[in-house]
Design an enzyme around this catalytic site. Sequence first.
Site, mmCIF file in Angstrom:
data_model
loop_
_atom_site.group_PDB
_atom_site.id
_atom_site.type_symbol
_atom_site.label_atom_id
_atom_site.label_comp_id
_atom_site.label_asym_id
_atom_site.label_seq_id
_atom_site.Cartn_x
_atom_site.Cartn_y
_atom_site.Cartn_z
ATOM 1 N N ASP A 75 0.874 -1.167 0.000
ATOM 2 C CA ASP A 75 0.000 0.000 0.000
ATOM 3 C C ASP A 75 0.916 1.222 0.000
ATOM 4 O OD1 ASP A 75 -2.721 0.738 -0.164
ATOM 5 O OD2 ASP A 75 -2.657 1.511 1.877
ATOM 6 N N GLY A 107 -0.583 7.609 -11.445
ATOM 7 C CA GLY A 107 -0.957 8.286 -10.202
ATOM 8 C C GLY A 107 -0.447 9.718 -10.151
HETATM 9 P P1 IMP Z 1 -2.717 2.034 -3.459
HETATM 10 O O1 IMP Z 1 -1.423 1.624 -2.839
HETATM 11 O O2 IMP Z 1 -3.133 1.103 -4.551
HETATM 12 O O3 IMP Z 1 -3.782 2.318 -2.466
HETATM 13 O O4 IMP Z 1 -2.353 3.365 -4.235
HETATM 14 C C1 IMP Z 1 -2.738 4.610 -3.800
HETATM 15 C C2 IMP Z 1 -2.653 5.616 -4.893
HETATM 16 O O5 IMP Z 1 -1.412 6.260 -4.741
HETATM 17 C C3 IMP Z 1 -2.704 5.111 -6.320
HETATM 18 O O6 IMP Z 1 -3.970 5.102 -6.846
HETATM 19 C C4 IMP Z 1 -1.885 6.140 -7.034
HETATM 20 O O7 IMP Z 1 -2.700 7.214 -7.372
HETATM 21 C C5 IMP Z 1 -0.906 6.587 -5.987
HETATM 22 N N1 IMP Z 1 0.395 5.945 -6.152
HETATM 23 C C6 IMP Z 1 0.835 4.766 -5.637
HETATM 24 N N2 IMP Z 1 2.097 4.547 -6.021
HETATM 25 C C7 IMP Z 1 2.456 5.594 -6.791
HETATM 26 C C8 IMP Z 1 3.637 5.917 -7.486
HETATM 27 O O8 IMP Z 1 4.637 5.192 -7.493
HETATM 28 N N3 IMP Z 1 3.617 7.073 -8.172
HETATM 29 C C9 IMP Z 1 2.534 7.911 -8.191
HETATM 30 N N4 IMP Z 1 1.404 7.649 -7.576
HETATM 31 C C10 IMP Z 1 1.365 6.492 -6.871
#
Ligand code: IMP
Length: 193
Positions: free
Chosen positions: A69, A150
């Site tokens: 996460d 992201g």
């Molecule tokens: P999760 O870990 O899937 O909950 O990710 C959370 C959110 O953080 C994702 O939807 C992305 O928008 C953002 N995110 C996670 N990792 C990255 C990264 O390496 N670069 C940019 N955004 C990120």
Amino acid sequence: MDTLIFATNNQHKVDEVRLVLGNQFSIITLQEAGIDIDIPEPHDSLEANASEKSSSIHTLTGKNCFSEDTGLEISILNGAPGVKSARFAGEDRSFKANIEKVLQLMGNTSQRDARFRTVISLILDGQEFQFEGICEGEILLEQRGEKGFGYDPIFVPAGSPLSFAEMNPEQKSACSHRKKAMDKLIAFLQNKQ
Ligand code: IMP
């Protein structure tokens, strides 16, 4: 070591993790394992959400697996969007809307310190282990670059002239939060062999 299941449906994360792993350890994704579920992220910390994802998949398969996460933590926003990074601007998880919300909340403040933080949860032989990776940097005044995913177009890691979205995958991997957490996971697995 058996193949590990990587408990994610995010292909960007899979590509980045495979780039770090090379041929050291083999992983399969949820899709490749034939598992079609959207794992909830209901908790208020990256640690708890990472645990939720890996334990859901372990309960379902009984196999060794890991999840991660990640959150973008912006100092002037008291650590937001943080654990809410994916859904910051709403349930449809739009990268564009999330970025616009961050830029709007920050305005043109000069206090632009931020960091990405990744927490990996590994379940190995029924026991959980966590690994953290942090990348410090700054939030740009406007988006730059088309690569990555992201919040990459608004994040510049410390010491870099390029945003994550202006980097090729190898450049992002050289300094990213995900790579730092993966390096700890790899060192741990190598020790177990
Ligand atoms: P999760 O870990 O899937 O909950 O990710 C959370 C959110 O953080 C994702 O939807 C992305 O928008 C953002 N995110 C996670 N990792 C990255 C990264 O390496 N670069 C940019 N955004 C990120």
